[in-house]
Design a protein around this motif. Structure first.
Motif, PDB file in Angstrom:
ATOM      1  N   SER A  24     119.924 -69.576  11.823  1.00  0.00           N
ATOM      2  CA  SER A  24     119.101 -69.244  12.969  1.00  0.00           C
ATOM      3  C   SER A  24     119.401 -70.264  14.045  1.00  0.00           C
ATOM      4  O   SER A  24     119.165 -71.444  13.881  1.00  0.00           O
ATOM      5  CB  SER A  24     117.639 -69.306  12.545  1.00  0.00           C
ATOM      6  OG  SER A  24     116.872 -69.823  13.573  1.00  0.00           O
ATOM      7  N   ALA A  25     119.955 -69.809  15.104  1.00  0.00           N
ATOM      8  CA  ALA A  25     120.391 -70.752  16.127  1.00  0.00           C
ATOM      9  C   ALA A  25     119.313 -70.903  17.192  1.00  0.00           C
ATOM     10  O   ALA A  25     118.305 -70.221  17.172  1.00  0.00           O
ATOM     11  CB  ALA A  25     121.676 -70.253  16.759  1.00  0.00           C
ATOM     12  N   ALA A  26     119.558 -71.821  18.087  1.00  0.00           N
ATOM     13  CA  ALA A  26     118.566 -72.151  19.106  1.00  0.00           C
ATOM     14  C   ALA A  26     118.259 -70.948  19.990  1.00  0.00           C
ATOM     15  O   ALA A  26     119.141 -70.223  20.407  1.00  0.00           O
ATOM     16  CB  ALA A  26     119.086 -73.293  19.965  1.00  0.00           C
ATOM     17  N   LYS A  27     117.010 -70.738  20.204  1.00  0.00           N
ATOM     18  CA  LYS A  27     116.604 -69.681  21.121  1.00  0.00           C
ATOM     19  C   LYS A  27     115.516 -70.243  21.998  1.00  0.00           C
ATOM     20  O   LYS A  27     114.758 -71.086  21.592  1.00  0.00           O
ATOM     21  CB  LYS A  27     116.056 -68.489  20.342  1.00  0.00           C
ATOM     22  CG  LYS A  27     117.165 -67.600  19.840  1.00  0.00           C
ATOM     23  CD  LYS A  27     116.610 -66.545  18.910  1.00  0.00           C
ATOM     24  CE  LYS A  27     117.753 -65.945  18.142  1.00  0.00           C
ATOM     25  NZ  LYS A  27     117.363 -65.444  16.857  1.00  0.00           N
ATOM     26  N   MET A  28     115.470 -69.719  23.173  1.00  0.00           N
ATOM     27  CA  MET A  28     114.477 -70.253  24.084  1.00  0.00           C
ATOM     28  C   MET A  28     113.175 -69.452  23.958  1.00  0.00           C
ATOM     29  O   MET A  28     112.819 -69.029  22.890  1.00  0.00           O
ATOM     30  CB  MET A  28     115.038 -70.223  25.495  1.00  0.00           C
ATOM     31  CG  MET A  28     116.187 -71.183  25.656  1.00  0.00           C
ATOM     32  SD  MET A  28     115.624 -72.875  25.707  1.00  0.00           S
ATOM     33  CE  MET A  28     117.169 -73.765  25.627  1.00  0.00           C
ATOM     34  N   ILE A  29     112.532 -69.238  25.068  1.00  0.00           N
ATOM     35  CA  ILE A  29     111.214 -68.624  25.042  1.00  0.00           C
ATOM     36  C   ILE A  29     111.295 -67.165  24.578  1.00  0.00           C
ATOM     37  O   ILE A  29     112.059 -66.374  25.107  1.00  0.00           O
ATOM     38  CB  ILE A  29     110.578 -68.711  26.439  1.00  0.00           C
ATOM     39  CG1 ILE A  29     110.411 -70.177  26.804  1.00  0.00           C
ATOM     40  CG2 ILE A  29     109.251 -67.983  26.478  1.00  0.00           C
ATOM     41  CD1 ILE A  29     110.147 -70.423  28.253  1.00  0.00           C
ATOM     42  N   HIS A  30     110.532 -66.862  23.576  1.00  0.00           N
ATOM     43  CA  HIS A  30     110.597 -65.549  22.963  1.00  0.00           C
ATOM     44  C   HIS A  30     109.596 -64.602  23.620  1.00  0.00           C
ATOM     45  O   HIS A  30     109.943 -63.500  24.017  1.00  0.00           O
ATOM     46  CB  HIS A  30     110.291 -65.718  21.472  1.00  0.00           C
ATOM     47  CG  HIS A  30     110.916 -64.675  20.628  1.00  0.00           C
ATOM     48  ND1 HIS A  30     110.549 -63.367  20.689  1.00  0.00           N
ATOM     49  CD2 HIS A  30     111.906 -64.740  19.719  1.00  0.00           C
ATOM     50  CE1 HIS A  30     111.277 -62.670  19.835  1.00  0.00           C
ATOM     51  NE2 HIS A  30     112.115 -63.480  19.244  1.00  0.00           N
ATOM     52  N   SER A  31     108.375 -65.053  23.719  1.00  0.00           N
ATOM     53  CA  SER A  31     107.329 -64.229  24.306  1.00  0.00           C
ATOM     54  C   SER A  31     106.348 -65.119  25.048  1.00  0.00           C
ATOM     55  O   SER A  31     106.333 -66.330  24.850  1.00  0.00           O
ATOM     56  CB  SER A  31     106.556 -63.483  23.217  1.00  0.00           C
ATOM     57  OG  SER A  31     107.415 -62.680  22.477  1.00  0.00           O
ATOM     58  N   LEU A  32     105.554 -64.487  25.878  1.00  0.00           N
ATOM     59  CA  LEU A  32     104.539 -65.235  26.613  1.00  0.00           C
ATOM     60  C   LEU A  32     103.221 -64.480  26.531  1.00  0.00           C
ATOM     61  O   LEU A  32     103.178 -63.264  26.739  1.00  0.00           O
ATOM     62  CB  LEU A  32     104.966 -65.384  28.082  1.00  0.00           C
ATOM     63  CG  LEU A  32     103.971 -66.059  29.012  1.00  0.00           C
ATOM     64  CD1 LEU A  32     103.843 -67.534  28.688  1.00  0.00           C
ATOM     65  CD2 LEU A  32     104.401 -65.905  30.462  1.00  0.00           C
ATOM     66  N   PHE A  33     102.167 -65.200  26.199  1.00  0.00           N
ATOM     67  CA  PHE A  33     100.832 -64.600  26.191  1.00  0.00           C
ATOM     68  C   PHE A  33      99.963 -65.376  27.174  1.00  0.00           C
ATOM     69  O   PHE A  33     100.018 -66.606  27.219  1.00  0.00           O
ATOM     70  CB  PHE A  33     100.205 -64.681  24.805  1.00  0.00           C
ATOM     71  CG  PHE A  33     100.910 -63.837  23.777  1.00  0.00           C
ATOM     72  CD1 PHE A  33     100.629 -62.484  23.668  1.00  0.00           C
ATOM     73  CD2 PHE A  33     101.857 -64.391  22.938  1.00  0.00           C
ATOM     74  CE1 PHE A  33     101.275 -61.704  22.733  1.00  0.00           C
ATOM     75  CE2 PHE A  33     102.508 -63.611  22.000  1.00  0.00           C
ATOM     76  CZ  PHE A  33     102.225 -62.263  21.888  1.00  0.00           C
ATOM     77  N   LEU A  34      99.169 -64.641  27.917  1.00  0.00           N
ATOM     78  CA  LEU A  34      98.219 -65.288  28.820  1.00  0.00           C
ATOM     79  C   LEU A  34      96.817 -65.115  28.234  1.00  0.00           C
ATOM     80  O   LEU A  34      96.394 -63.989  27.971  1.00  0.00           O
ATOM     81  CB  LEU A  34      98.301 -64.664  30.215  1.00  0.00           C
ATOM     82  CG  LEU A  34      99.241 -65.354  31.215  1.00  0.00           C
ATOM     83  CD1 LEU A  34     100.634 -65.476  30.641  1.00  0.00           C
ATOM     84  CD2 LEU A  34      99.291 -64.599  32.519  1.00  0.00           C
ATOM     85  N   PHE A 148     115.982 -67.532  28.613  1.00  0.00           N
ATOM     86  CA  PHE A 148     116.572 -68.679  29.300  1.00  0.00           C
ATOM     87  C   PHE A 148     116.305 -68.543  30.793  1.00  0.00           C
ATOM     88  O   PHE A 148     116.536 -67.483  31.367  1.00  0.00           O
ATOM     89  CB  PHE A 148     118.068 -68.727  29.024  1.00  0.00           C
ATOM     90  CG  PHE A 148     118.719 -69.989  29.519  1.00  0.00           C
ATOM     91  CD1 PHE A 148     118.602 -71.168  28.803  1.00  0.00           C
ATOM     92  CD2 PHE A 148     119.428 -70.002  30.712  1.00  0.00           C
ATOM     93  CE1 PHE A 148     119.185 -72.332  29.267  1.00  0.00           C
ATOM     94  CE2 PHE A 148     120.013 -71.166  31.174  1.00  0.00           C
ATOM     95  CZ  PHE A 148     119.891 -72.333  30.443  1.00  0.00           C
ATOM     96  N   PRO A 149     115.829 -69.607  31.438  1.00  0.00           N
ATOM     97  CA  PRO A 149     115.480 -69.502  32.858  1.00  0.00           C
ATOM     98  C   PRO A 149     116.656 -69.053  33.711  1.00  0.00           C
ATOM     99  O   PRO A 149     117.762 -69.545  33.564  1.00  0.00           O
ATOM    100  CB  PRO A 149     115.066 -70.932  33.224  1.00  0.00           C
ATOM    101  CG  PRO A 149     114.642 -71.535  31.952  1.00  0.00           C
ATOM    102  CD  PRO A 149     115.490 -70.927  30.897  1.00  0.00           C
ATOM    103  N   LEU A 150     116.367 -68.101  34.579  1.00  0.00           N
ATOM    104  CA  LEU A 150     117.423 -67.541  35.411  1.00  0.00           C
ATOM    105  C   LEU A 150     117.216 -67.961  36.859  1.00  0.00           C
ATOM    106  O   LEU A 150     117.972 -68.734  37.400  1.00  0.00           O
ATOM    107  CB  LEU A 150     117.392 -66.021  35.271  1.00  0.00           C
ATOM    108  CG  LEU A 150     118.625 -65.264  35.673  1.00  0.00           C
ATOM    109  CD1 LEU A 150     119.796 -65.701  34.842  1.00  0.00           C
ATOM    110  CD2 LEU A 150     118.399 -63.771  35.465  1.00  0.00           C
TER     111      LEU A 150
END
Lengths: 445, 957
Positions: A24-34, A148-150
């Motif tokens: 399992s390699a590095a992954k950035m933000i998967h989901s966001l909950f408010l 990943f931030p764009l």
């Protein structure tokens, strides 16, 4: 006591490492909950496959355990994910991470998201987000690709997605036209990604606010335990074309540690102590700085206090007087004093010489809105506190937090020398404003 | 009912989607997105939504994309319907559309389309637009997570993209590298220097990723820089990184830092000033893991600065500082006051600050810290007060001078009204007393007195343990305490009961006369306790201490077993062993290995081959003055041996002087240029002149000349070679140094724009670098006319940083008078319609005397051309279809023998200002030469022709 792992020879480690297969390699933000203050998820966004919102249960557990909203730990591990959250405007932004990532990367990004919302909708509240859910979704879609931030620069985003205005909303509903840009933002590809091209104004103006905050801890006897000055220069630049600005200081040596907006040319600063930059369009923070700790910090206000509880008595005495100290002849305004009184205090019966005070018997928070300090007639707050009958005397005295503002003064003495513009021909209107504020200004009693 | 209504609403949406009105469709999509955002299921709308994927309305299309990405996984078959739309969009001329098509295509997690994705990624990776290539880099990770079997192919793409010179791509491709093949360090070698040099210009998120990757890379490629300074290291004994073996190496040869290692450190340093906290943290951890110890202090200030940021940022930064401060107190000691706790801090922030303060405590500052701790103990936040007491305990054990003071302070706290405070104090005192019990029987007695008032079980248990352990010091009190406990045994907590049993056993062994009966009573109570632990313990103790026939040899040793001297507990920081994780990582924050964590390797004992990082091609020029940069590199590496901070400073100073125009703008045409450069590698073979190759290896010309002819026509080709868009005036370092005394030399930037015409050329014109830049400069202003000020100009043939249609010019100003000249600038009134990018006035305005000189720059026509790359076929074709162009042909008699029958040399260029094509071919026929010039600019054509003629005639021997 945890057992320390026995150091393994490096050669063995190296051999082991070569055999490691990274499944399992590095992954950035998967989901966001408010999540709002009452603990409801009101928005979710997934950049990869969907993560069930039940993952937030771990967050709610932590929320329940925390005595104060701020005490929720920013990083919460769960069996399969990691939750990184930030709290802004009473909304928790909970990011779901699946594997190793620098936590600050996520935290910084989440704060950037909040800043963007604030920029777009004026406020970042649950209502504002719900009202603009489509724009929010479009923004989040542009800001992250696969986690990943764009595009995080406000100037670029505004070219991609136009901020909602009443007029545009009306027009869009009638014509069915969109608030999504069709062209790749010109900035994205240029070397000045923070500025869009084709900026036009009829009035060209550039305003700079030098705002300094004093962080201080004053001890019981009135002597300073620690005091430092942190400052920022916020700019509002509305200039046509591609202006190239330079800002120089009379006394740049004061600035000890600085951090810049990416537009500032670092080498110019290193060599000449001049801020040279092509500004973004609109509001931005040009610089934040720390004033070197060698300089003595002038403390603009002093507090005389006498807060005492007597053993066996159900009354306590409360006396507070404020006065100006080193203000360089400027008035101290918008003074607000707040203090968390001990739990044993039932009520406070006080008499302010000016302004108004409130005491919340539930949170035990006393706040006194003083207003302006008049050096001839010092503001004071005197009176008595009633204590719980039979309770023993609280063994600590409350700390007093003070907020204030002093206009037209940078307490460190920092002065802007001049602002020049190159690259464009018109004469802009330039303005510089100074202000000193209390940062975390505490008086221990 | 509800369900029914929901269905109805969806019907409603379906209708809207199927209507003809764009606005209705858009409205429907907006509502659907609202549903998705709330986490409601809208998957049954898939067929209706997917039809709109090819909509003309951009916003509608984007919302459909949002929907597709969300539900494609669930509706794989239907999702396939949309694929052809994306495939078409991948070929769109608009880069934004190509990029977004690839983004969505790669986000649709449908395994069937893996081959299509693979193809699309491969194609996009060679796209001309760096933005599309960036998207390709992102798509690599998505495809990899969808189908890990594609790894090998993806690595090929990554390898290709790593070579990309665009700052836009760098961050994303390194991210893909980290995800797909973090172990393929060999792919980095050739790109290492490029990445280091690019770093400042990469967007902030990319910087974080690249810095973390380079940290790992450096730890495998360079030898440790820490050996030398291990001697100055403040806690030398903790230099656990140095193995024995390494020490030996150190003795044999002095350490010299690899220049590449230095390059990394130098290029990351400015990023400490970033506004992005993640970048600052990344650089800090890089320095922590890679920099020589004495250079580490530069990160301190920046880290302390981050403490002003949001609560969450503080939390992570404080954790990292806590780990650092264990090993290197000195780093943060001057900033001790920044870690003072404020009553408004969140509890976890407070505890971390406390932790750091405790780590920083030493003989010199302990009194200040203890005074500070005294206020914390009184805090209303009782959990924090308890943590403070723990911290005091740690200070007391670490610094022996203050042990007594701390102990007395803690004893005072025993009379505190708050129970948690008292309990915590007891626990800490217990630990402290273990270190030197004999001197402290008073304290034990005092605690025995307090015992009745203490209710917290842990504290009671601690006191009982102390009594038992040191019962010989308090022979009178201990049995009395036991008597009291016998009474309350049944009501105590389990933890207390265990200690009562313990105390009884110990007293039985030391003072059986007084306590025999009591002990037996307690053991009987314990025998029938509800808790099996207590029953077990009771049984064990009974067998051990009460001698009978069955208990064999063991009871003889009972005394030695129970009363054995116990080692004092070591009070340690919770961050003691956190340094096994790389700083700044999630694993470090959690103190447990997060999945996907890549361990930082130890330094190699012997550095691997350095030459792997050598690249044949000269590094791309990102700054107009990158030559100076290279010089600095050498300078930097040579000074490494001494590696004093002063040499560092001088480097950075000179650097900034040279670069005083900034990198930001200078790379304006960089992305364009870089793509042409990569092409250039392939075509390089066209040029055979070795000397030239040494100067500028990446040359692009369409000449196929034998060397001899080359030499003869060289000058001429050179004259016409390059696009000068813009005038850059700069002075090389040496020059600067040499002439410092007498001359006033200044770096000046000036640009001339000759005329602005829109850009319309049919052939794609790619600029190439100049073959040769003449050193000769022309006089602009003579020192006599200029009253002491003389000026010379030279065409640098470098792309202009201020605009595409400008020509760069190097201006050298010297002052030959004995007075200082001030406020040198170009006046506003420039005639002739030339647009000049003015430079900032030089020197400050002090004098009143002003002089104005009018000067003019007369560029040779060749200076206004820009060479372009073109195949021979294209060249002929363009020459043929110039219906709008004028051509000039002339035969020039040459009076020198030429030994080749027919040689044609060709040059293709475009004018700088308008970009019109200029084609020149020179055919040498013994003894004549035929010059053909094709261009639509008549004037330029005839001027060129004239110059060619003169040059050819004059160049003859």
């Amino acid at each position: 006591m945890p057992n320390h792992p026995v150091p393994v020879p490096s050669s063995v480690l190296a051999a082991l490492k070569n055999k490691t297969i990274h499944l399992s390699a590095a992954k950035m933000i998967h989901s966001l909950f408010l999540v709002n203050a009452s603990g409801d998820i009101f928005l979710e966004k997934h950049w990869k496959s969907v993560v069930s919102r039940s993952v937030c249960d771990y967050f709610f557990e932590a929320l329940e355990r925390a005595t104060e909203p701020e005490n929720v730990p920013p990083v919460i591990p769960t069996p399969h994910h990691y939750l990184i959250n930030v709290l802004r405007h009473r909304i928790y932004f909970v990011a779901v991470i699946q594997s190793e990532v620098p936590p600050l990367f996520v935290i910084e990004f989440l704060h950037r998201v909040v800043d963007t919302f604030q920029d777009y909708f004026g406020v970042c509240t649950e209502a504002a987000i719900k009202d603009n859910v489509v724009v929010v979704y479009e923004l989040l879609e542009e800001m992250l690709d696969n986690g990943f931030p764009l595009a995080t620069e406000s100037n670029i985003l505004k070219e991609l997605i136009k901020p909602p205005t009443i007029l545009r909303t009306v027009v869009n509903t009638i014509t069915g036209s969109t608030n999504v840009g069709e062209q790749l933002p010109t900035g994205q590809l240029s070397v000045v990604p923070w500025r869009r091209t084709g900026v036009k104004y009829t009035n060209n103006e550039a305003y700079f606010d030098v705002i300094e905050e004093i962080d201080a801890i004053i001890d019981k006897s009135g002597s300073t335990i620690t005091a430092e000055i942190q400052g920022v220069i916020d700019a509002c630049v509305k200039l046509t074309g591609m202006p190239d600005l330079t800002l120089s200081f009379m006394n740049p040596r004061l600035l000890d540690d600085v951090s810049f907006h990416p537009c500032v040319r670092f080498k110019r600063w290193e060599a000449e102590r001049i801020l040279s930059f092509i500004p973004p369009d609109g509001n931005f923070r040009l610089l934040s700085y720390h004033v070197s700790s060698q300089n003595l910090v002038a403390i603009p206000v002093y507090v005389k206090h006498n807060i005492s509880f007597r053993e066996g008595s159900s009354q306590g005495r409360f006396e507070l007087t404020l006065g100006p100290k080193q203000t360089m002849g400027k008035a101290v305004e918008s003074v607000l004093v707040s203090s968390q009184l001990p739990r044993g205090v039932l009520n406070a019966n006080l008499n302010p010489s000016q302004g108004t005070y409130t005491f919340d018997p539930v949170t035990k928070l006393l706040s006194w809105d003083v207003g302006k300090i008049n050096p001839q007639k010092l503001p004071s707050l005197k009176g008595s506190m009633s204590l719980q009958a039979g309770a023993s005397k609280p063994d600590e005295n409350p700390t007093i937090n003070i907020q204030f503002k002093i206009q037209q003064l940078a307490i460190s003495g920092l002065k802007v020398n001049r602002l020049d513009m190159y690259g464009e021909k018109y004469k802009p209107f330039k303005g510089i404003k100074y202000m000193t504020k209390a940062g975390k200004f505490q008086v221990r009693t | 009912m509800l369900n029914h209504r929901f269905l109805c609403r969806n019907e409603d949406l379906k209708e809207m989607l199927e209507s003809n009105k764009e606005s209705l469709k858009l409205e429907a999509m907006k509502r659907i997105v609202g549903l998705i955002a709330k986490g409601k299921n809208a998957s049954e709308l898939f067929p209706a939504v997917v039809k709109n994927v090819a909509s003309k309305n951009i916003e509608l299309k984007k919302l459909v994309y949002v929907y597709l990405v969300r539900y494609a996984e669930e509706q794989q078959d239907l999702a396939l319907l949309s694929i052809s739309t994306f495939q078409r969009a991948l070929k769109d001329p608009n880069q934004l559309i190509r990029a977004s098509a690839l983004r969505v295509l790669s986000s649709i997690r449908v395994p069937i389309i893996v081959p299509i994705m693979m193809l699309a990624i491969k194609e996009a990776a060679t796209d001309l637009s760096p933005y599309v290539r960036k998207t390709a880099a992102h798509a690599i990770q998505k495809l990899y997570s969808l189908d890990p079997d594609q790894k090998e192919h993806l690595i090929e793409v990554i390898e290709k993209l790593l070579k990309d010179k665009s700052t836009l791509v760098a961050g994303s491709v390194v991210m893909a590298f980290e995800e797909v093949c973090p172990d393929r360090i060999d792919l980095i070698h050739k790109n290492y220097r490029k990445l280091c040099n690019l770093l400042v210009d990469v967007e902030e998120w990319g910087q974080v990723v690249i810095i973390h990757m380079l940290t790992r890379y450096a730890r495998t490629q360079f030898v440790s820089p820490w050996r030398e300074d291990a001697m100055f290291d403040e806690n030398n004994e903790k230099a656990f990184y140095d193995s024995e073996e390494e020490r030996k190496v150190e003795q044999t040869k002095p350490y010299i830092m690899d220049p590449d290692h230095r390059l990394l450190l130098r290029n990351t340093k400015p990023l400490l000033q970033s506004r992005n906290t993640a970048v600052v943290m990344a650089v800090s951890q890089l320095y922590w893991h890679l920099a020589p110890k004495h250079e580490l202090s530069i990160i301190t200030k920046s880290l302390v600065r981050l403490l002003r940021s949001h609560r969450e940022v503080q939390y992570v930064v404080l954790q990292n500082i806590a780990t650092m401060s264990i090993q290197r107190k000195g780093m943060f000691e001057p900033f001790m006051k920044s870690f003072y706790v404020r009553s408004t801090d969140a509890t976890h922030i407070k505890t971390l600050k406390l932790e750091i303060l405790t780590n920083l405590a030493n003989e010199a500052n302990i009194s200040t810290i203890l005074r500070e701790f005294q206020t914390y103990v009184k805090s209303q936040d009782k959990a924090f007060a308890a943590a403070t007491i723990q911290a005091i305990g740690r200070c007391a054990t670490n610094i022996s001078e203050v042990t007594d003071t701390c102990l007395n302070g803690l004893v005072l706290l025993l009379s505190n009204r708050d129970e948690t405070v008292v309990a915590e104090s007891v626990v800490v005192i217990k630990k402290l007393l273990q270190t030197q019990p004999s001197q402290h029987s008073d304290i034990i007695k005092h605690m025995a007195k307090l015992f009745d008032n203490i209710t917290v079980p842990m504290a009671r248990a601690s006191i009982l343990w102390l009594m038992g352990e040191y019962c010989e010091h308090v022979p009178k009190i201990a049995p009395d305490v036991l008597r009291k406990m016998a009474k309350t045994f049944t009501n105590e907590e389990d933890i207390v009961k265990l200690q009562i049993v313990n105390l009884a056993a110990k007293l039985y062994l030391t003072n059986s006369k007084q306590t025999k009966l009591l002990t037996q009573y307690i053991l009987n109570l314990g025998k029938y306790d509800q808790n099996y632990d207590i029953r077990d313990r009771t049984r064990f103790i009974r067998q051990l201490i009460v001698p009978n026939e069955k208990s064999g040899a063991l009871s003889k040793y009972a005394r030695r077993i129970l009363m054995a001297p116990k080692p004092a507990p070591v009070l340690q920081s919770a961050f003691k062993d956190r340094d096994r994780f790389q700083l700044g990582t999630l694993s470090h924050t959690l103190n447990s290995q997060a999945s996907g964590y890549l361990e930082l390797s130890d330094w190699p004992a012997v550095a691997p081959d350095q030459s792997v990082r050598n690249v044949e091609v000269v590094e791309p020029k990102f700054y107009s003055d990158s030559e100076e940069e290279e010089e600095e590199e050498e300078e930097g590496s040579s000074s490494e041996g001494s590696s004093s901070s002063s040499s560092e400073e001088s480097v950075s100073e000179s650097e900034s002087e040279e670069n005083s125009d900034d990198s930001n703008k200078s790379s304006s045409s960089q992305s364009e240029k870089s793509s042409s450069e990569s092409d250039s590698e392939k075509k390089k073979k066209t040029l055979k002149n070795k000397k030239l190759q040494q100067q500028k290896p990446d040359i692009l010309i369409i000449t196929y000349l034998p060397p001899q002819i080359m030499q003869k026509t060289l000058l001429l080709i050179i004259m016409t070679k390059y696009i000068l868009i813009h005038i850059v005036l700069s002075i090389s370092t040496q020059f600067f140094v040499n002439c410092m005394c007498s001359l006033l030399h200044l770096c000046v930037f000036l640009a001339c724009q000759f005329d602005v015409v829109s850009w319309h050329v049919h052939v794609s014109l790619q600029a190439s670098s100049p073959v040769f830049v003449p050193e000769t400069s022309h006089e602009l202003l003579h020192r006599m006319t200029g009253k002491g000020l003389s000026a010379q100009y030279r065409f640098t043939r470098q792309p202009c940083i201020y605009g595409n249609s400008m020509v760069s010019l190097q201006l050298t100003l010297s002052n030959s008078s004995d007075q200082a000249l001030e406020n040198i600038h170009i006046s506003e009134k420039s005639s002739t319609g030339q647009n000049i990018h003015r430079f900032n006035a030089i020197g400050e305005r002090h004098t009143t005397k002003e002089d104005e000189f009018s000067v003019s720059i007369q560029p040779a026509v060749g200076e206004l051309l820009l060479p372009i790359t073109m195949s021979e076929a294209d060249f002929t074709k363009e020459q043929g279809n110039t219906n709008t162009s004028y051509w000039h042909a002339d035969e020039t008699p040459t009076n020198r023998p030429i030994h080749f029958s027919v040689c044609i040399s060709r040059f293709a260029g475009k004018t700088v200002s308008s970009g019109s094509l200029v084609l020149v071919s020179v055919a040498l026929k013994d003894p004549d030469a035929v010059i053909t010039i094709n261009t639509e600019k008549t004037v330029i054509g005839s001027m060129l022709l004239r110059q060619f003629k003169t040059a050819l005639t004059n160049s003859c021997p």
